[in-house]
Design a protein around this motif. Structure first.
Motif, PDB file in Angstrom:
ATOM      1  N   ILE A 105     -18.023 -14.294  26.845  1.00 26.83           N
ATOM      2  CA  ILE A 105     -18.633 -14.054  25.657  1.00 26.83           C
ATOM      3  C   ILE A 105     -17.927 -12.198  25.847  1.00 26.83           C
ATOM      4  N   MET A 106     -18.732 -11.403  26.094  1.00 23.62           N
ATOM      5  CA  MET A 106     -18.576 -10.211  26.296  1.00 23.62           C
ATOM      6  C   MET A 106     -17.408  -9.571  26.588  1.00 23.62           C
ATOM      7  N   LEU A 111     -11.789  -7.435  23.892  1.00 20.10           N
ATOM      8  CA  LEU A 111     -10.427  -8.079  24.059  1.00 20.10           C
ATOM      9  C   LEU A 111     -10.938  -8.398  22.301  1.00 20.10           C
ATOM     10  N   ALA A 112     -11.388  -8.648  21.857  1.00 20.16           N
ATOM     11  CA  ALA A 112     -11.250  -9.248  20.272  1.00 20.16           C
ATOM     12  C   ALA A 112     -11.110  -7.021  19.425  1.00 20.16           C
ATOM     13  N   HIS A 113     -11.874  -6.108  19.813  1.00 16.65           N
ATOM     14  CA  HIS A 113     -11.863  -5.367  19.383  1.00 16.65           C
ATOM     15  C   HIS A 113     -10.701  -4.445  19.425  1.00 16.65           C
ATOM     16  N   ASP A 117      -4.819  -9.492  16.525  1.00 13.85           N
ATOM     17  CA  ASP A 117      -4.012 -10.380  16.232  1.00 13.85           C
ATOM     18  C   ASP A 117      -3.523 -10.633  17.193  1.00 13.85           C
ATOM     19  N   MET A 118      -4.345 -11.321  18.072  1.00  9.46           N
ATOM     20  CA  MET A 118      -3.812 -11.055  19.898  1.00  9.46           C
ATOM     21  C   MET A 118      -3.305 -12.943  19.747  1.00  9.46           C
ATOM     22  N   LYS A 149     -10.800 -13.049  14.906  1.00 10.70           N
ATOM     23  CA  LYS A 149     -10.715 -12.791  13.024  1.00 10.70           C
ATOM     24  C   LYS A 149     -11.690 -12.971  12.676  1.00 10.70           C
ATOM     25  N   ARG A 150     -12.567 -13.599  13.106  1.00  4.35           N
ATOM     26  CA  ARG A 150     -14.495 -13.373  11.936  1.00  4.35           C
ATOM     27  C   ARG A 150     -15.156 -11.717  12.258  1.00  4.35           C
TER      28      ARG A 150
END
Ligand code: FES
Ligand code: FES
Length: 155
Positions: A105-106, A111-113, A117-118, A149-150
């Motif tokens: 999760i960390m 990665l999301a930051h 849009d990966m 996305k969230r």
């Protein structure tokens, strides 16, 4: 040596050996056992935390290297409720074993930051540093993509 840093928003000071690893400091020094040790050799990602906003494998960072910096562990990720990535892991059944999950999760939050849009292929490739040894990556990849996305406020 006296080490002072901020962990999960709280400044802490402890005497540590210069050779103390960040993961040892977090688990043994502060009791933050949500950060796990899977391999101790930079392979599995179970020990992933955020250091100065970037994902690092805390078995490969000396505690002294975090001096003066801000560290976030899984215990500090949520605010009043679950972090969007934590909720995405629940919703997509990405919580399969509990051992790799905090580090997973960390890593996913970082990665999301970097790229909300990966593509699925990119998500799979970028999780290369976090190993699931049990059932597979489908739920984890789905959680990463939806959680990103969230976090971006797209859903
Ligand atoms: Fe740090 Fe495996 S325990 S990468
Ligand atoms: Fe943790 Fe597979 S989900 S090892």
């Amino acid at each position: 040596m006296l080490l002072t840093l901020t962990v999960n928003g709280r400044e802490v000071s402890r005497n540590v050996e210069p050779r103390t690893l960040l993961v040892e400091f977090l688990r043994d020094g502060l009791g933050l056992t949500g950060t796990h040790i899977g391999c101790d050799t930079t392979q599995c990602g179970a020990c992933t935390v955020h250091l100065a906003g970037r994902a690092v494998k805390s078995c490969t960072v000396l505690a002294a290297q975090a001096g003066g910096a801000e560290v976030t562990t899984i215990e500090g990720l949520s605010g009043d409720g679950l972090h969007p990535m934590q909720q995405a892991f629940i919703d997509h059944h990405g919580l399969q074993c509990g051992f790799c999950t905090p580090g997973m999760i960390m890593a996913c939050v970082a990665l999301a930051h970097e790229d909300p849009d990966m593509t699925e292929a990119q998500a799979r490739e970028r999780l290369v540093g976090n190993i699931c040894r049990c059932t597979g990556y489908n739920g984890i990849v789905a959680a990463l993509m939806d959680g990103a996305k969230r976090m971006a406020g797209d859903v």
